[in-house]
Design a protein around this motif. Structure first.
Motif, PDB file in Angstrom:
ATOM      1  N   LEU A   1       0.864  -1.180   0.000  1.00 20.04           N
ATOM      2  CA  LEU A   1       0.000   0.000   0.000  1.00 20.04           C
ATOM      3  C   LEU A   1       0.906   1.237   0.000  1.00 20.04           C
ATOM      4  CD1 LEU A   1      -2.732   1.460   0.228  1.00 20.04           C
ATOM      5  CD2 LEU A   1      -2.579   1.140   2.731  1.00 20.04           C
ATOM      6  N   ARG A   2       0.968   1.887  -1.114  1.00 17.69           N
ATOM      7  CA  ARG A   2       1.878   3.029  -1.251  1.00 17.69           C
ATOM      8  C   ARG A   2       1.358   4.267  -0.523  1.00 17.69           C
ATOM      9  NH1 ARG A   2       3.623   4.585  -7.207  1.00 17.69           N
ATOM     10  NH2 ARG A   2       5.168   2.946  -6.750  1.00 17.69           N
ATOM     11  N   ASN A   3       0.044   4.510  -0.609  1.00 16.72           N
ATOM     12  CA  ASN A   3      -0.485   5.742  -0.028  1.00 16.72           C
ATOM     13  C   ASN A   3      -1.973   5.577   0.269  1.00 16.72           C
ATOM     14  OD1 ASN A   3      -0.373   8.521   0.759  1.00 16.72           O
ATOM     15  ND2 ASN A   3      -1.377   9.058  -1.162  1.00 16.72           N
ATOM     16  N   LEU A   4      -2.437   6.315   1.286  1.00 15.11           N
ATOM     17  CA  LEU A   4      -3.851   6.354   1.647  1.00 15.11           C
ATOM     18  C   LEU A   4      -4.168   7.804   2.012  1.00 15.11           C
ATOM     19  CD1 LEU A   4      -5.661   3.844   4.031  1.00 15.11           C
ATOM     20  CD2 LEU A   4      -6.162   6.278   4.071  1.00 15.11           C
ATOM     21  N   SER A   5      -5.216   8.361   1.423  1.00 18.37           N
ATOM     22  CA  SER A   5      -5.552   9.763   1.675  1.00 18.37           C
ATOM     23  C   SER A   5      -7.063   9.952   1.623  1.00 18.37           C
ATOM     24  CB  SER A   5      -4.877  10.680   0.646  1.00 18.37           C
ATOM     25  OG  SER A   5      -5.277  10.350  -0.663  1.00 18.37           O
ATOM     26  N   GLY A   6      -7.531  11.133   2.010  1.00 17.35           N
ATOM     27  CA  GLY A   6      -8.954  11.441   1.991  1.00 17.35           C
ATOM     28  C   GLY A   6      -9.229  12.742   1.252  1.00 17.35           C
ATOM     29  N   VAL A   7     -10.435  12.854   0.671  1.00 15.71           N
ATOM     30  CA  VAL A   7     -10.827  14.038  -0.093  1.00 15.71           C
ATOM     31  C   VAL A   7     -12.256  14.408   0.282  1.00 15.71           C
ATOM     32  CG1 VAL A   7     -11.069  15.061  -2.379  1.00 15.71           C
ATOM     33  CG2 VAL A   7      -9.377  13.254  -2.014  1.00 15.71           C
ATOM     34  N   ASP A   8     -12.480  15.727   0.431  1.00 14.34           N
ATOM     35  CA  ASP A   8     -13.834  16.226   0.684  1.00 14.34           C
ATOM     36  C   ASP A   8     -14.366  16.831  -0.609  1.00 14.34           C
ATOM     37  OD1 ASP A   8     -16.168  17.326   1.526  1.00 14.34           O
ATOM     38  OD2 ASP A   8     -15.292  18.688   3.004  1.00 14.34           O
ATOM     39  N   TYR A   9     -15.410  16.235  -1.181  1.00 12.56           N
ATOM     40  CA  TYR A   9     -16.042  16.744  -2.398  1.00 12.56           C
ATOM     41  C   TYR A   9     -17.309  17.540  -2.094  1.00 12.56           C
ATOM     42  CZ  TYR A   9     -12.904  13.988  -5.328  1.00 12.56           C
ATOM     43  OH  TYR A   9     -11.781  13.475  -5.958  1.00 12.56           O
ATOM     44  N   GLU A  10     -17.518  17.831  -0.842  1.00 17.52           N
ATOM     45  CA  GLU A  10     -18.688  18.574  -0.365  1.00 17.52           C
ATOM     46  C   GLU A  10     -19.976  17.762  -0.439  1.00 17.52           C
ATOM     47  OE1 GLU A  10     -18.344  23.169  -0.690  1.00 17.52           O
ATOM     48  OE2 GLU A  10     -17.795  22.392  -2.667  1.00 17.52           O
ATOM     49  N   THR A  11     -20.198  17.041  -1.523  1.00 24.90           N
ATOM     50  CA  THR A  11     -21.376  16.165  -1.595  1.00 24.90           C
ATOM     51  C   THR A  11     -21.113  14.836  -0.891  1.00 24.90           C
ATOM     52  OG1 THR A  11     -20.631  15.321  -3.738  1.00 24.90           O
ATOM     53  CG2 THR A  11     -22.163  17.182  -3.755  1.00 24.90           C
ATOM     54  N   HIS A  12     -19.850  14.445  -0.806  1.00 20.55           N
ATOM     55  CA  HIS A  12     -19.466  13.198  -0.157  1.00 20.55           C
ATOM     56  C   HIS A  12     -17.972  13.248   0.161  1.00 20.55           C
ATOM     57  CE1 HIS A  12     -18.442  12.545  -4.402  1.00 20.55           C
ATOM     58  NE2 HIS A  12     -17.514  11.709  -3.966  1.00 20.55           N
ATOM     59  N   LEU A  13     -17.524  12.297   0.946  1.00 21.14           N
ATOM     60  CA  LEU A  13     -16.093  12.128   1.224  1.00 21.14           C
ATOM     61  C   LEU A  13     -15.593  10.892   0.488  1.00 21.14           C
ATOM     62  CD1 LEU A  13     -15.989  12.838   5.083  1.00 21.14           C
ATOM     63  CD2 LEU A  13     -15.596  14.434   3.207  1.00 21.14           C
ATOM     64  N   GLU A  14     -14.284  10.889   0.241  1.00 22.30           N
ATOM     65  CA  GLU A  14     -13.691   9.772  -0.501  1.00 22.30           C
ATOM     66  C   GLU A  14     -12.363   9.396   0.144  1.00 22.30           C
ATOM     67  OE1 GLU A  14     -14.671   9.545  -5.107  1.00 22.30           O
ATOM     68  OE2 GLU A  14     -12.618  10.216  -4.767  1.00 22.30           O
ATOM     69  N   VAL A  15     -12.143   8.107   0.269  1.00 24.09           N
ATOM     70  CA  VAL A  15     -10.847   7.591   0.716  1.00 24.09           C
ATOM     71  C   VAL A  15     -10.162   6.975  -0.494  1.00 24.09           C
ATOM     72  CG1 VAL A  15      -9.634   6.049   2.303  1.00 24.09           C
ATOM     73  CG2 VAL A  15     -11.757   7.171   3.026  1.00 24.09           C
ATOM     74  N   VAL A  16      -8.914   7.372  -0.732  1.00 18.76           N
ATOM     75  CA  VAL A  16      -8.194   6.958  -1.940  1.00 18.76           C
ATOM     76  C   VAL A  16      -6.985   6.116  -1.537  1.00 18.76           C
ATOM     77  CG1 VAL A  16      -7.080   7.744  -4.064  1.00 18.76           C
ATOM     78  CG2 VAL A  16      -8.916   9.120  -3.039  1.00 18.76           C
ATOM     79  N   TYR A  17      -6.824   4.967  -2.197  1.00 19.61           N
ATOM     80  CA  TYR A  17      -5.716   4.057  -1.933  1.00 19.61           C
ATOM     81  C   TYR A  17      -4.897   3.894  -3.220  1.00 19.61           C
ATOM     82  CZ  TYR A  17      -9.077   2.673   1.739  1.00 19.61           C
ATOM     83  OH  TYR A  17      -9.987   2.660   2.770  1.00 19.61           O
ATOM     84  N   HIS A  18      -3.580   3.790  -3.056  1.00 17.98           N
ATOM     85  CA  HIS A  18      -2.692   3.496  -4.189  1.00 17.98           C
ATOM     86  C   HIS A  18      -1.900   2.226  -3.862  1.00 17.98           C
ATOM     87  CE1 HIS A  18      -3.536   7.739  -5.154  1.00 17.98           C
ATOM     88  NE2 HIS A  18      -3.233   7.401  -6.389  1.00 17.98           N
ATOM     89  N   PHE A  19      -2.122   1.236  -4.692  1.00 16.87           N
ATOM     90  CA  PHE A  19      -1.510  -0.074  -4.466  1.00 16.87           C
ATOM     91  C   PHE A  19      -0.469  -0.389  -5.543  1.00 16.87           C
ATOM     92  CE2 PHE A  19      -5.778  -0.530  -2.573  1.00 16.87           C
ATOM     93  CZ  PHE A  19      -5.444  -0.965  -1.308  1.00 16.87           C
TER      94      PHE A  19
END
Length: 279
Positions: free
Chosen positions: A183-201
């Motif tokens: 797992l290279r990276n894990l981050s979060g993003v706020d799109y205002e309508t929803h949140l997103e968790v992003v993974y890079h494998f």
């Protein structure tokens, strides 16, 4: 005797009168002569003045000649024209004009020509294979979206349904699955309508890379923790929890990692309003 004396007196009186008239005539002639001389002298002076004016005009003419000479001297002081430099400047201007015309023609031609479809990404087969495997071994609705991210070196990107994420993560790490053991990276993003968790494998065996996105509600954001599968997710999930408020259920130690425990709110949310204006 008396008669002769009387005659002599008359003669004397006449002589005196004639002498007096002669004197007055001579005086009048002298005055007229003096007046004529004065007039002649005036004319002479006037003539002299005319001569002075002529001399002035001559001097003015000489001044005009001096100005002409000055202009000639000024013209003689101008630097000589460098013909070679002028030729180079002209050639450079012509070259710029030619480039501008060629660019305008190229843009006009491109605007008129129909846009050719882009060739498929070389990583499209990799993406299709991964999506098909997840749909087959997890669930048909597990993959909500699959696309190649052209802005990230054609990264194969999968949007996984939140409820199917833990099963999909297990398959991605499994040797029978995509073998993503790093797992290279894990981050979060706020799109205002929803949140997103992003993974890079990354698969260290196949050298293939994948990006995975899991969406969650903003009001009660929650995603399954993958710390039991990839230990490096531990602090990354804590950071996303701390700054965005996403709860990772089954995390072994979910608590703030950057802000203090008593901190109110999550600073990376777009609707975050700090209680302390100086912070």
């Amino acid at each position: 005797m008396r008669s002769d004396g009387k005659d002599e007196g008359k003669a004397l009186t006449k002589a005196v009168a004639e002498g007096t008239a002669g004197v007055e005539g001579e005086a009048g002639g002298a005055g007229a002569a003096e007046a004529g001389g004065a007039a002649a002298a005036g004319e002479a002076v006037s003539g002299a003045g005319g001569a002075g004016e002529g001399a002035g005009e001559a001097v003015s003419g000489a001044g005009g000649a001096g100005e002409g000479a000055g202009e000639a001297v000024s013209g003689a002081g101008a630097p000589p024209v460098d013909a070679e430099r002028e030729a180079k400047l002209k050639a450079a201007a012509e070259a710029r004009a030619a480039r501008a015309a060629a660019k305008a023609a190229e843009e006009a031609q491109a605007a008129e020509a129909p846009e050719e479809p882009k060739p498929p990404s070389p990583k499209q087969p990799q993406l299709d294979q991964a999506a098909a495997l997840i749909r087959a071994l997890v669930a048909d609705d597990a993959v909500e979206e699959a696309y190649v991210n052209e802005l990230n070196s054609d990264m194969p990107t999968l949007v996984i349904k939140n409820e199917r994420w833990l099963q999909t993560a297990e398959l991605m790490k499994s040797p029978k699955g995509l073998q993503c053991n790093y797992l290279r990276n894990l981050s979060g993003v706020d799109y205002e309508t929803h949140l997103e968790v992003v993974y890079h494998f990354v698969s260290l065996e196949t050298k293939l890379e994948y990006a995975v996105k899991v969406r969650t509600d903003r009001e009660a954001p929650s995603v399954a923790s993958v710390t039991p599968l990839w230990a490096t997710a531990n602090w990354n999930e804590r950071e996303v929890y701390d700054l965005l408020g996403v709860t990772f259920h089954n995390h072994p130690d979910l608590r703030r990692i950057m802000m203090s425990d008593e901190w109110v709110g999550h600073p990376l949310r777009k609707d975050y309003e700090p209680l302390d204006s100086e912070v």
